[in-house]
Design an enzyme around this catalytic site. Structure first.
Site, PDB file in Angstrom:
ATOM      1  N   LEU A 224       4.283  -2.091   0.045  1.00 36.60           N
ATOM      2  CA  LEU A 224       3.615  -1.641  -1.179  1.00 36.60           C
ATOM      3  C   LEU A 224       4.428  -2.002  -2.410  1.00 36.60           C
ATOM      4  O   LEU A 224       3.883  -2.453  -3.423  1.00 36.60           O
ATOM      5  CB  LEU A 224       3.389  -0.133  -1.095  1.00 36.60           C
ATOM      6  CG  LEU A 224       2.509   0.438  -2.199  1.00 36.60           C
ATOM      7  CD1 LEU A 224       1.091  -0.117  -2.095  1.00 36.60           C
ATOM      8  CD2 LEU A 224       2.484   1.948  -2.133  1.00 36.60           C
TER       9      LEU A 224
ATOM     10  N   GLN B  90       3.939  -5.587  -3.228  1.00 34.33           N
ATOM     11  CA  GLN B  90       2.612  -5.912  -3.729  1.00 34.33           C
ATOM     12  C   GLN B  90       2.454  -5.483  -5.164  1.00 34.33           C
ATOM     13  O   GLN B  90       1.850  -6.148  -5.993  1.00 34.33           O
ATOM     14  CB  GLN B  90       1.547  -5.147  -2.924  1.00 34.33           C
ATOM     15  CG  GLN B  90       1.184  -5.779  -1.626  1.00 34.33           C
ATOM     16  CD  GLN B  90       0.106  -4.946  -0.963  1.00 34.33           C
ATOM     17  OE1 GLN B  90      -0.818  -4.485  -1.615  1.00 34.33           O
ATOM     18  NE2 GLN B  90       0.246  -4.742   0.318  1.00 34.33           N
ATOM     19  N   CYS B  91       2.951  -4.297  -5.415  1.00 30.63           N
ATOM     20  CA  CYS B  91       2.683  -3.681  -6.696  1.00 30.63           C
ATOM     21  C   CYS B  91       4.013  -3.568  -7.400  1.00 30.63           C
ATOM     22  O   CYS B  91       4.690  -2.562  -7.343  1.00 30.63           O
ATOM     23  CB  CYS B  91       2.051  -2.314  -6.435  1.00 30.63           C
ATOM     24  SG  CYS B  91       1.952  -1.266  -7.841  1.00 30.63           S
ATOM     25  N   THR B  92       4.392  -4.659  -8.000  1.00 31.38           N
ATOM     26  CA  THR B  92       5.717  -4.725  -8.580  1.00 31.38           C
ATOM     27  C   THR B  92       5.890  -3.664  -9.668  1.00 31.38           C
ATOM     28  O   THR B  92       5.039  -3.501 -10.526  1.00 31.38           O
ATOM     29  CB  THR B  92       5.968  -6.097  -9.201  1.00 31.38           C
ATOM     30  OG1 THR B  92       5.534  -7.060  -8.277  1.00 31.38           O
ATOM     31  CG2 THR B  92       7.417  -6.271  -9.522  1.00 31.38           C
TER      32      THR B  92
END
Lengths: 741, 251
Positions: free
Chosen positions: A577, A580-582
């Site tokens: 996660l 993916q979601c920097t």
């Protein structure tokens, strides 16, 4: 007398009066608006107001009755040396009521009132009630249009007033001594009355002295009734005519003393100061024969409705939307404020170019919100958002166009909510939002006819949007979603500004702007390179002697994908996660968003726009190419070091997005080609552009242990250097940055 | 800044008390001249207020902007037949209507943030419609336009009147120091007390059509401040000089 032609009857000239001209201050309309909204509301009953007139105007100004801000404070002070007129305001609720109200009846009512006050003697005690006015208004507060009609009621002598002695300037009749005597006597009368102006007074003069008295002292003041002199505070500046206030005064005299009087001498008192010098000698004086009204009991005929600007008997109207409509005010304030920047600091700034730029923002998250706000600061009016996400609870603290309430009930669509907020911030904005997805390489769309059709529509929509805008901002959170707009914008020759975030690093860049079609053939290095079969670093060797990163013209600059040696694919697959979601430092999006807009503005200020040669960090000491400074290709920021660098890089002929072969396929095959890219793995684009071959050759060379030939070693070194620049641990690699969601 | 030299430095700044005192002297002379300046109190407070003058100016442009922008939909508002006979034999001078006149309103306010006076103004037609900045410029005599646009004070912007809340134009104070410093330093060197308002207004006024007769300069002096007032003035001046990035410290 010049006005003989307008006089009535043979041999006798009749006195003519200059009517009042209504003069309204903007403050009056503001106050009327406030009263209507807060006090009157639907109340149409008549209201007391007041106005004033002045007798010190220079020649050439019309005789005015002025109403200002203070008109509604009936007991408030009158400006110095001005006389008051009391009025009645009829503010109607509808235009129909304004139109149909019986004007004749309104006038007659006020005229009878004046007549009654003359008869009762009230007007003698307080002669200012001879100056009345009626104001009929309708305020259309939706449009800020005001309709109004003034009436200055006066009673008339049915046969007119014959002039016995033509008006002359006072200095032709009075000696200097008499004039100063008059001035002194008038001032004394004012101070006795504790005022600075007296509307009507009585005058007696001899060679030696001039005396004045209030009109209620008539009987005591005048002993000889055959000829009397009366004074009127006269707002008119015409040499041959008195102003309106004299009219009812003459009626009063004719009604009270008409039987005894033969001739009345009238002094129209005008009192002005120019450059510190006071003068009353331009007052006029004349004699009239007054008809006797002492026997009449019925109210004489009355007139007084003001003509409009066309000289017709009709109402006036004024459109105040520009100074009262808050939206219009916001617009002009924003524009003037920006112009201030030009006046003071950047005289050659072309603001129109900035303000009229149509901006397409792909992504309405942290970057999109900050870009939009900065664009608004620059006065950009046309802003369009594309996003398919909904606002979630974590968004509002970082995305300044959203609030907590926007997250409720599943969250509003970002694109639409952003538009709503922009309009709230500045109603003059021309914003639109599209809640749509952008198809991406490696994200198949061929599950069904429906998904394929949807993808086709999305592509068409995006093509249309890019075509109808001037600048495309890439502000999405994944790398692969930037691919399609990069291809479309490159094909349409639209300027692209791209911003991407790492944790504490960012890149803001403009994509190279391909030459217009037809021009690209001549000595275009990129086209010569595509045919080159060598494995050397593309685009570079053909510039012998040129420094690698300097003086690259705009059409040869790279795009976001040019530095990549892998094609975009599904970057969210097989990642945790946090990958993916920097997550980025919260200030980063504001910095990068602001820089993206400022870069756009600088590009627009360059005479060559997107074709401008890229400035680099080395140019920081040189004469800047625009009034705002440098026009870099990229700004790479390192928040950990609080440092920015300005690299520039060439377009890569094997680029998976902007290389000629990709654009060629897109332009020939359209959606068919695009859908192949969406549905295939990244090897499709890599095979197409020759990246696969490049990989193989590199590997083969390394495994063979062959020392490269001289010039390929050079290029390999260059490649290493080139890559190292991006691969420093803190930098954002083009392949990986993604916006924090 | 060097407060310890023989003469205290000439300051381009003005504290609020000195502003009011200077205005008071200015107004005194205006009353004696009948020049039309008044002190407008705001919401009954003697302290908070501004100097105001209204001037009527014949419109230079014959039809625009003075008579334009009449609301279009006057269909139902045509001539009133019932009243159209009123001017017959009524003694009204015909043709007096429609003289184009503009009203210029000038306000002198104190700006706490800049610590100097600011000139606000607006121009309007007799219907009460305010002129746009473009229209104001058009009414400036062409001989002056060129010069004024290049002047150091060509910084007119729109701003809400701080006390009235209505839209006004104002001369941005950013250039005030530029022309006040030489004037004040010259006067200071000659140990002449000058009235800040007179000096300042005679520079900025003409830019927007406001004349300040010469007699003000001759008749209106500097206010004589009490010791406490001057001390606070010096203090606030120092503070503002330190706070302002654009202001170089007076020498």
């Amino acid at each position: 007398m010049a006005d003989d032609s307008t006089g009535k009857g043979p041999g006798t000239t009749k006195l003519q009066f200059a009517p009042f001209c209504s003069a309204l201050e903007a403050g009056f309309w503001h106050q009327l608006t406030q009263k209507k909204l807060n006090d009157y509301r639907l109340d149409e009953s008549p209201k007391s107001i007041k106005g004033y007139y002045y007798n010190g105007d220079p020649v050439g100004l019309p005789t005015r009755l002025t109403l200002e801000f203070s008109a509604f404070e009936v007991d408030g002070p009158t400006p110095l040396r001005c006389c008051t007129a009391t009025g009645i305001l009829y503010n109607t609720n509808t235009l129909e009521a304004f139109r149909s109200i019986d004007k004749k009846a309104l006038l007659d009512k006020e005229a009878c009132e004046i007549w009654k006050e003359i008869q009762s003697g009230a007007a003698l005690q307080n002669p200012s009630i001879l100056n009345k006015f009626i104001l009929l208004t309708f305020a259309d507060l939706k449009k800020y249009h005001f309709y109004y009609w003034f009436c200055f009621p006066v009673l008339c002598f049915s046969e007119g007033i014959p002039i016995i002695q033509e008006p002359v300037s006072l200095n032709l009749k009075f000696s200097a001594k008499q004039i100063s005597g008059l001035q002194e006597a008038y001032d004394n009368l004012c101070s006795t009355n504790n005022t600075t102006a007296v509307p009507y007074f009585l005058v007696k003069y001899s060679e030696e002295e001039v005396r004045v008295a209030p009109i209620h002292e008539w009987e005591a003041f005048f002993t000889d009734f055959k000829t009397v002199t009366v004074g009127v505070y006269d707002p008119c500046t015409l040499a041959q005519h008195p102003g309106w206030p004299l009219r009812n005064f003459l009626i009063l005299i004719a009604s009270k003393w008409g039987a005894q009087l033969d001739v009345v001498e009238v002094l129209c008192f005008r009192d002005r100061t120019l450059q510190g010098t006071r003068s009353v000698q331009h007052s006029i004086i004349f004699q009239v024969k007054l008809p006797d009204l002492s026997a009449s009991t019925g109210c004489p005929k009355s007139v007084g409705w003001e003509k409009n600007q066309k000289g017709a008997m009709g109402p006036r109207s004024v459109n105040l939307s520009e100074c009262m409509d808050p939206k219009r005010l916001a617009e002009s304030s924003v524009d003037l404020n920006l112009k201030l920047m030009r006046w003071r600091l950047v005289p050659t700034l072309d603001l129109d170019k900035v303000v009229s730029t149509k901006c397409l923002l792909l992504g309405a998250g942290t970057l999109g919100c900050n870009v939009a706000r900065t664009l608004m600061g620059w006065g950009v009016r046309h802003i369009t958002f594309v996003d398919n996400a909904k606002i979630s609870y974590s968004n509002p603290v970082r995305q300044p166009l959203y609030e907590f309430d926007d997250c409720l009930a599943g969250g509003k669509s970002k694109a639409l909510a952003a538009v709503e907020r922009l309009r709230k911030i500045f109603p003059g904005v021309n914003a639109e939002g599209f809640n749509m997805s952008i198809p991406m390489p490696g994200h198949p769309v061929n599950f069904s006819e429906v998904t394929l059709e949807q993808a086709r529509r999305d592509v068409e929509q995006l093509e249309a949007l890019i075509s109808s805008h001037d600048v495309v901002f890439l502000l999405m959170d994944t790398r692969e979603s930037r691919w399609l707009p990069t291809v479309l914008a490159a094909s349409q020759r639209k300027l692209v500004v791209n911003a991407a975030l790492g944790f504490d690093t960012f890149v803001v860049m403009r994509h190279g702007l391909k030459r217009p079609r037809g021009e690209s053939a001549e000595s275009s290095p990129s086209s010569s390179c595509t045919s080159a079969s060598s494995s050397s670093i593309p685009g570079m060797p053909s510039l012998p002697g040129a420094s690698l990163f300097s003086n690259i013209p705009g059409h040869r600059l790279g795009c976001y994908f040019c530095n990549d040696v892998v094609a975009p694919g599904d970057s969210t697959r097989d990642r945790t996660l946090d990958q993916q979601c920097t997550v980025s430092r919260p200030g980063l999006a504001m910095i990068a968003g602001a820089l993206a807009v400022e870069m756009m503005v600088s590009i627009l200020q360059h005479p060559e726009g997107g074709y401008a040669v890229a400035s680099s960090s080395d140019d920081r000491m040189n004469e800047p190419p625009t009034s705002l400074g440098l026009v870099p290709h990229q700004i790479r920021g390192f928040l950990a070091r609080f440092d920015n660098v300005l690299p520039a890089s060439l377009a890569f002929d094997k680029c998976t997005a902007c290389s000629p072969i990709v654009l060629d396929h897109y332009e020939r095959e359209g959606f068919q080609f695009l859908s192949k890219v969406f549905n295939s793995s990244h090897s499709f684009l890599e095979d197409l552009t020759g990246l696969t071959l490049l990989h193989q050759e590199t590997q083969a060379a390394e495994s063979a242990g062959v020392r490269p030939q001289q010039d390929s070693s050079l290029t390999n070194k260059t490649l290493e250097k080139f890559l190292r620049l991006w691969e420093s641990p803190t930098s954002v690699l083009p392949p990986c940055p993604s916006g924090a969601v | 800044m060097s407060a310890d030299t023989a003469l205290p430095a000439a300051s381009c700044y003005l504290d609020e008390e000195t502003f009011r005192l200077s205005c008071g002297l200015f107004l005194e002379h205006s009353h004696s001249l009948n020049d039309g300046w008044t002190w407008e109190m705001f919401s009954g407070s003697e302290k908070e207020g501004y100097m105001k003058k209204t001037v009527m100016v014949p419109c230079r442009l014959s039809s625009t902007p003075c008579q334009r922008r009449v609301v279009d939909d006057t269909d139902g508002l045509a001539e009133d037949e019932q009243l159209s006979d009123q001017d017959e034999s009524a003694g009204e001078l015909p043709g007096a209507e429609g003289q184009a006149v503009l009203r210029y309103e000038y306000h002198v306010l104190y700006s706490c943030s800049y610590q100097i006076p600011i000139l606000y103004f607006r121009a309007s037609t007799l219907e009460g419609r305010s002129l746009s900045l473009e229209e104001v410029w058009k009414n400036v005599h062409p001989n002056y336009q060129q010069r004024l646009r290049q002047g150091p004070w060509d910084t007119i912007t729109q701003q809400e009147h701080p006390l009235l809340g209505q839209p006004f134009f104002m001369l941005h104070p950013c250039k005030t120091e530029e022309f006040m410093r030489p004037a004040l330093e010259t006067a200071h060197a000659k140990r002449m007390g000058v009235n800040y308002i007179v000096t300042w207004l005679s520079v900025v006024g003409p830019v927007v059509g406001l004349d300040v007769p010469l007699s003000y300069a001759l008749a209106v002096g500097a206010p004589v401040p009490g010791t406490s007032a001057s001390a606070s003035a010096a203090a606030s001046t120092a503070a503002s000089a330190a706070a302002s990035t654009s202001a170089s410290a007076p020498d």
